[in-house]
Design an enzyme around this catalytic site. Structure first.
Site, PDB file in Angstrom:
ATOM      1  CB  SER A 155       4.514   4.138   8.511  1.00 55.94           C
ATOM      2  OG  SER A 155       3.510   4.215   9.593  1.00 55.94           O
ATOM      3  CE  LYS A 156       1.064   9.696   5.076  1.00 58.43           C
ATOM      4  NZ  LYS A 156       0.031  10.262   4.261  1.00 58.43           N
ATOM      5  NE  ARG A 157      -0.773   3.859   9.268  1.00 54.96           N
ATOM      6  CZ  ARG A 157      -0.605   4.460   7.826  1.00 54.96           C
ATOM      7  NH1 ARG A 157      -1.274   5.378   7.894  1.00 54.96           N
ATOM      8  NH2 ARG A 157       0.063   3.870   7.386  1.00 54.96           N
TER       9      ARG A 157
END
Ligand code: GLU
Ligand code: ZN
Length: 490
Positions: A259-261
């Site tokens: 994920s981007k995070r």
């Protein structure tokens, strides 16, 4: 599909730090453009004022430049389809929406969120498709007038054709989407703001994009875009539908989508750790592509020469940090020493380096650099490898001290000190001194040199010890051993 020159695009939204998934998409588009002698369009999809920021925009440009992924049209370089920031193209989208409405390809939908939710629930409960049900498709003028009089607002919805949509994905082959799975969708918000669903294909059309390569997460928007494209062609606003290719998912820890995070996903992290752009790109290229079965290490020129979308693998790729590091280490070794020395520059100064700037000795560093080059995984490791040279006293790593300094070690260290003090100051004699000290205490060289290394550099691992001592000089070496002896005996 187009037969003319290839025009591909990289079109991120400036909504945060760039992540490795985004870089992989940029890289594949860039390699495709360069391989085919085509054009890479860099477009900024900043239509979401609430999430986009100028800072993220600057970061995107800076990242692309750092990576060396150059673009032919876009911010700063301009081009025939300028402007390349969607926030500056709003009139175009409004105009297109008006034309789609006028031609009946789109319509006003007055349904409230509550009504949509209720109907979706009911459809679900009855086992029917739960997407938008087309209720406002053919409203009479009277009905619309009533809705308006009630104070309802409306969004603009695109009217999907009632037939399946089939296309040949460049990576996945032929795919078909049936109408019940692709309901009519919103293209303009009630407040007049155009949505990604509209602006992305409209710009692809206006910018004459021939191939859309992007992540698999966007696959579900492709049938919608193809339908919209057909409408644009009918209106004379587009020439032909581009070819689409969807790059495989990148899986992170625990086999979940990266994920981007996820901290591992942050491009800035790799920059700060001292990945080389070519090392990082080499690794990212392997997420869905390979040069040859037995070739993990290659240059971007080699990638460009070999790249073909048809070779992209549809299976999810696994992000493997260890492999990324190993590939980066290989790229560090491939640099000529001068380039390596220069590349280390940022990590030899504040805020990375713990020594005062005036203590840095370029000649001493240059002497050690070739030894460091073969040992680093990331450039930031250089700081800890050379800090013993530029600090008054080494930073002692506690675990290293505990490992090397056992009861009785002081006797060995004392002998080593005496022999080192008498040695001629070159690596050969220094080595013989420690070897001889070890022999007196029944220890092999490896065991004998560990306490000397910890006394002098603060750590059990580091650059070759005798070269390090030679550079550090007799006086500083002996005084560090004396301090360690005092600490051991305290
Ligand atoms: N701005 C979109 C995104 O970053 C672009 C997606 C696309 O390539 O169509 O997700
Ligand atoms: Zn409606």
């Amino acid at each position: 599909m187009a037969n003319g020159p290839v025009r591909v695009r990289f079109c991120p939204s400036p909504t945060g730090n760039p992540h490795v998934g985004l870089v992989r998409t940029a890289l594949f588009n860039w390699a495709f453009a360069r391989h085919s002698g085509g054009t890479l369009v860099f477009r900024i999809e900043d239509t979401d004022a609430a999430r986009d920021s100028e800072e993220s925009y600057e970061q995107l440009l800076d990242s692309m430049r750092w990576l060396g992924l150059d673009w032919d049209e876009g911010p700063e370089v301009g081009g025939p389809h300028a402007p390349y920031r969607q926030s500056q193209r709003m009139d175009l989208y409004r105009d297109t929406a008006r034309k789609l409405l006028a031609a009946g390809h789109a319509y006003h939908c007055y349904c409230t969120t509550e009504e949509l939710d209720a109907r979706r629930e009911a459809a679900r409960a009855a086992g029917r498709p739960s997407g938008y049900d087309g209720q406002c498709r053919d409203l009479t003028e009277e009905r619309k007038a009533t809705y308006e009089a009630e104070g309802r607002t409306s969004i603009v919805r695109f009217r999907m054709p009632d037939e399946p949509i089939t296309f040949t994905d460049l990576v996945r082959g032929e795919l078909t989407f049936t109408p019940e799975n692709v309901p009519d969708y919103g293209i303009v918000r009630a407040n007049g703001a155009p949505l990604y669903t509209l602006v992305n294909p409209v710009d692809d059309a206006l910018m004459e994009i021939t191939h859309v390569l992007r992540g698999e997460d966007l696959l579900s928007s492709t049938p919608r875009q193809i339908a919209l494209y057909k409408a644009l062609i009918e209106l004379g606003l587009a020439k032909e539908i581009p070819a689409f290719g969807h790059l495989p998912y990148v899986m992170g820890e625990g086999n979940k989508k990266l994920s981007k995070r996820d901290p591992q996903a942050s491009l800035n992290l790799y920059r700060e750790r001292g990945f080389l752009p070519e090392g990082l790109l080499n690794y990212l290229s392997l997420l869905g592509w390979s040069l040859a079965a037995d070739r993990d290490i290659f240059t971007m020129d080699e990638m460009v020469a070999a790249f073909d979308v048809a070779d992209v693998n549809a299976n999810p790729a696994r992000f493997d940090l260890k492999k990324a590091e190993a590939i980066n280490a290989d790229h560090i070794r491939l640099l000529d020493v001068k380039t390596f020395t220069e590349a280390c520059g940022p990590w030899l100064k504040a805020p990375y380096a713990p020594w005062p700037p005036e203590s840095f000795d370029a000649a001493a560093f240059d002497a050690l650099a070739p030894l460091a080059q073969t040992r680093l995984t990331v450039l930031s490791d250089i700081t800890a490898n050379v800090d013993f040279l530029f600090l008054d006293e080494p930073v002692t790593d506690e675990a290293s001290w505990a490992k090397a300094m056992k009861p009785g070690t002081d006797a060995l260290l004392e002998t080593a000190r005496t022999k080192i003090a008498e040695a001629e100051w070159n690596t050969e004699s220094l080595k013989n001194a420690v070897l001889a000290a070890g022999e007196e205490h029944g220890l092999k060289l490896g065991k004998a040199q560990a306490p000397v290394r910890v006394a002098v550099t603060g750590r059990t691992v580091g650059l070759p010890l005798f070269e390090s001592l030679e550079l550090l000089g007799r006086e500083r070496t002996l005084s560090r051993i004396d301090r360690a002896l005092a600490a051991l005996r305290a």
